[in-house]
Design a protein around this motif. Sequence first.
Motif, mmCIF file in Angstrom:
data_model
loop_
_atom_site.group_PDB
_atom_site.id
_atom_site.type_symbol
_atom_site.label_atom_id
_atom_site.label_comp_id
_atom_site.label_asym_id
_atom_site.label_seq_id
_atom_site.Cartn_x
_atom_site.Cartn_y
_atom_site.Cartn_z
ATOM 1 N N HIS A 1 55.901 16.020 77.758
ATOM 2 C CA HIS A 1 56.557 14.794 78.209
ATOM 3 C C HIS A 1 55.570 13.625 78.220
ATOM 4 N N GLY A 2 54.328 13.927 78.601
ATOM 5 C CA GLY A 2 53.302 12.885 78.597
ATOM 6 C C GLY A 2 53.009 12.375 77.191
ATOM 7 N N SER A 3 53.188 13.234 76.198
ATOM 8 C CA SER A 3 52.960 12.808 74.823
ATOM 9 C C SER A 3 54.017 11.790 74.405
ATOM 10 N N LEU A 4 55.251 11.979 74.903
ATOM 11 C CA LEU A 4 56.312 11.024 74.582
ATOM 12 C C LEU A 4 55.994 9.663 75.197
ATOM 13 N N TYR A 5 55.434 9.704 76.397
ATOM 14 C CA TYR A 5 54.976 8.481 77.063
ATOM 15 C C TYR A 5 53.922 7.778 76.206
ATOM 16 N N MET A 6 52.978 8.568 75.712
ATOM 17 C CA MET A 6 51.934 8.006 74.849
ATOM 18 C C MET A 6 52.553 7.443 73.562
ATOM 19 N N TRP B 1 46.600 6.453 63.937
ATOM 20 C CA TRP B 1 46.137 5.187 64.497
ATOM 21 C C TRP B 1 44.620 5.123 64.672
ATOM 22 N N GLY B 2 43.941 6.255 64.446
ATOM 23 C CA GLY B 2 42.497 6.261 64.635
ATOM 24 C C GLY B 2 42.118 6.502 66.077
ATOM 25 N N PRO B 3 40.832 6.856 66.299
ATOM 26 C CA PRO B 3 40.412 7.236 67.643
ATOM 27 C C PRO B 3 40.323 6.073 68.629
ATOM 28 N N ALA B 4 40.158 4.855 68.128
ATOM 29 C CA ALA B 4 40.025 3.728 69.047
ATOM 30 C C ALA B 4 41.383 3.377 69.644
ATOM 31 N N PRO C 1 50.669 -2.782 78.207
ATOM 32 C CA PRO C 1 49.899 -4.020 78.324
ATOM 33 C C PRO C 1 48.924 -4.029 79.497
ATOM 34 N N ILE C 2 49.164 -3.171 80.500
ATOM 35 C CA ILE C 2 48.289 -3.165 81.676
ATOM 36 C C ILE C 2 47.042 -2.333 81.407
ATOM 37 N N LEU C 3 47.257 -1.162 80.790
ATOM 38 C CA LEU C 3 46.117 -0.315 80.426
ATOM 39 C C LEU C 3 45.955 -0.377 78.914
ATOM 40 N N THR C 4 44.901 0.198 78.383
ATOM 41 C CA THR C 4 44.821 0.276 76.923
ATOM 42 C C THR C 4 45.673 1.439 76.447
ATOM 43 N N VAL C 5 46.160 1.293 75.225
ATOM 44 C CA VAL C 5 46.931 2.361 74.609
ATOM 45 C C VAL C 5 45.927 3.311 73.976
ATOM 46 N N GLN C 6 45.824 4.520 74.515
ATOM 47 C CA GLN C 6 44.809 5.421 73.976
ATOM 48 C C GLN C 6 45.269 6.869 73.973
ATOM 49 N N ILE C 7 44.561 7.694 73.217
ATOM 50 C CA ILE C 7 44.883 9.109 73.125
ATOM 51 C C ILE C 7 44.619 9.763 74.468
ATOM 52 N N GLY C 8 45.524 10.636 74.862
ATOM 53 C CA GLY C 8 45.334 11.334 76.124
ATOM 54 C C GLY C 8 45.834 10.562 77.323
ATOM 55 N N MET C 9 46.384 9.345 77.098
ATOM 56 C CA MET C 9 46.859 8.547 78.221
ATOM 57 C C MET C 9 48.021 9.231 78.939
ATOM 58 N N GLY C 10 48.727 10.103 78.200
ATOM 59 C CA GLY C 10 49.886 10.746 78.796
ATOM 60 C C GLY C 10 49.540 11.896 79.715
ATOM 61 N N GLU C 11 48.311 12.410 79.608
ATOM 62 C CA GLU C 11 48.033 13.664 80.295
ATOM 63 C C GLU C 11 47.845 13.501 81.793
ATOM 64 N N ASN C 12 47.048 12.496 82.176
ATOM 65 C CA ASN C 12 46.849 12.288 83.606
ATOM 66 C C ASN C 12 48.144 11.948 84.302
ATOM 67 N N ILE C 13 48.911 11.073 83.658
ATOM 68 C CA ILE C 13 50.136 10.619 84.298
ATOM 69 C C ILE C 13 51.187 11.715 84.288
ATOM 70 N N LEU C 14 51.094 12.629 83.327
ATOM 71 C CA LEU C 14 52.024 13.757 83.295
ATOM 72 C C LEU C 14 51.840 14.621 84.538
ATOM 73 N N ILE C 15 50.561 14.847 84.874
ATOM 74 C CA ILE C 15 50.292 15.660 86.058
ATOM 75 C C ILE C 15 50.872 14.969 87.286
ATOM 76 N N LEU C 16 50.713 13.645 87.352
ATOM 77 C CA LEU C 16 51.295 12.909 88.477
ATOM 78 C C LEU C 16 52.806 13.103 88.509
ATOM 79 N N ALA C 17 53.421 13.032 87.332
ATOM 80 C CA ALA C 17 54.878 13.196 87.285
ATOM 81 C C ALA C 17 55.278 14.590 87.749
ATOM 82 N N PHE C 18 54.484 15.587 87.399
ATOM 83 C CA PHE C 18 54.785 16.939 87.869
ATOM 84 C C PHE C 18 54.641 17.030 89.379
ATOM 85 N N VAL C 19 53.582 16.386 89.892
ATOM 86 C CA VAL C 19 53.393 16.372 91.339
ATOM 87 C C VAL C 19 54.639 15.788 91.998
ATOM 88 N N ILE C 20 55.154 14.704 91.391
ATOM 89 C CA ILE C 20 56.325 14.040 91.968
ATOM 90 C C ILE C 20 57.541 14.945 91.969
#
Lengths: 314, 305
Positions: B39-44, B113-116, B210-229
């Motif tokens: 699910h976090g990957s879809l967010y990314m 999209w490359g690593p950056a 727009p608030i954070l940078t769009v980057q690889i792995g951005m979905g993972e931390n927030i996914l855990i938060l979503a699971f916590v929720i």
Amino acid sequence: MKALSVSKAVSALMLAGLVLLPLYSQLSGNVFILTLFTRIVILALAAASLNLIMGFGGMMSFGHAAYLGIGGYAVGMLAQEGVGSGWIQFPVALAASAIYALVIGALSLRTRGVYFIMITLAFAQMAYYVASGLARYGGDDGLTVYKRSDFSGLINLSDRTQFYYLCLACLFGVMLLIWRIVNSRFGLVVQGLRSNEQRMQAIGFPAKRYQLVCFVISGTMCGLAGALLANNTDFVSPAVMYWTRSGDLMVMVILGGMGTLFGPVMGAVVFLLLEEFLSQITEYWALIMGPLLLLIVLFGRGGIMGVLGRAGRG
Amino acid sequence: MLLVVEQFLNGLQFGLLLFLLAAGLTLVFGIMDLVNLAHGSLYMMGAYFAATFAAWTGSFLLGALMALGATLVLGIVLEMSALRHLYGRDHLDHVLATFGLILFFNEAVRLIWGPAGLALPLPAWLTVPVPILPGIHYPAYRLAIIVVALLVALLLYLGVMRTRIGMLIRAGASNREMIGALGINIKLLYTLVFGLGAALAGLAGLMQAPILTVQIGMGENILILAFVIIVIGGIGSIRGAFLAAIFVGMIDTLGRAFLPNLLRQVLSGAAASTAAPALSSMLIYLLMAIVLVVRPEGLFPANRR
């Protein structure tokens, strides 16, 4: 009978290969393979410990990497404070993992199913953030272990071959222990609880207590893997405890075959070799690894051991 | 005062964003009984699509709309090609398979999209500070997130509680076999629900971009938060997800903002400044542990299984 013999033969071959590996490394002059396999053996130990609760006990822990970190940090922190003796470092690592497992287990075992998966994950993430906050011990950047554990001349951990055999001995010791546990009365009760907790409780077994003891044993074993891992990499960082590492361990167990003695070891070997092999072919190795995992889940029930068993049956 | 109001709104905004993510997750879990780590990957993907489409079209809104559609389609394709085959399997199989999908998506993004990381610049009209109370200004974009997320939450509530599809969704959550037996095309319903969840995750991703940078792995931390929720809220319960998301968003934001100062009152300066970041990151996990120990099924269990 034949089904047993195929998976048994493959397991025996694999173990023989692990024992003889340093010889091959020596003869071929390939030093890298020994380093790679030291890592594989250590993670196989961690996977085997996870399998004890996951495969035999039915407790799906998604936070097993926490013990890798705790064992590792015990070694790293003691080394930093000037305690270099392995006779102190390793018992402390094991004790710390056991205490952590006792606390986490006592709380987590109140829940079941997906809730258990999630609460173990949450505790591991907490451990991750605690480690990130340890400014004195490197914080986010991790902690370099300048000197490997000192076993007063008995064994030299800086010698590649000796260290490899130490890790392998630990792995075999743990597997022997797991085998003994699984076939003991205690192990049968734990496996009974996996199949039907209500019925076991009705017979009069205190379910939670049995599960908690099993959980602590598993955590302690994984702490040993952590202490070895810190010695192997000469480094320990919060990243060891990150949730994807717990995921990796789960993948190894399921890939090899949950609830089998040799499955997790085979899973670790295959998973890490595959990772190494694919990353040599292409930088984008995970592009192949990811769908491969999906296919294994969809078509390879019971992991490698399950497939071998079916192949034997024809 | 200013800081308190601002942090309060930040907490609300973060919580609402988390709700968008958690709603899809809890729907998919409640109805299909599928644990979807991807699910976090879809967010990314939502964030990457938005950054790309916005750059192509030169319009933020157009890019966002196209990204929303793209994640919806991606979700449907994903469900039909892979996840559909996982229904009814063990939860552990779900974890393993969707873990594989995370690897795949992260690597695919690196390849394309490359690593950056990418940046998604905001149009000028969204960057101005808006006066919300006399003397207190708040960034328009963050305010817009709050409004959009609240609207979506309301629509979701009305959709689930007041429409025929919503009724089928609720029926599916409480008894899968029964609604299949009553002649409902359950496969189609599942695909729709998954697509909806994917679109919600994509929306959360593109709004956060727009608030954070769009980057690889951005979905993972927030996914855990979503699971916590969803675990705190009770799995399968949208109401629980909403309340827990606001709660977690607030605690996380307020904890990060005010905990260091609070600690400084009781601890020495050095000890407080080392303990505070770790403690504030731990706060929500601590909360979840407490909730699970007290209420092992979450605060608002949707249904008894």
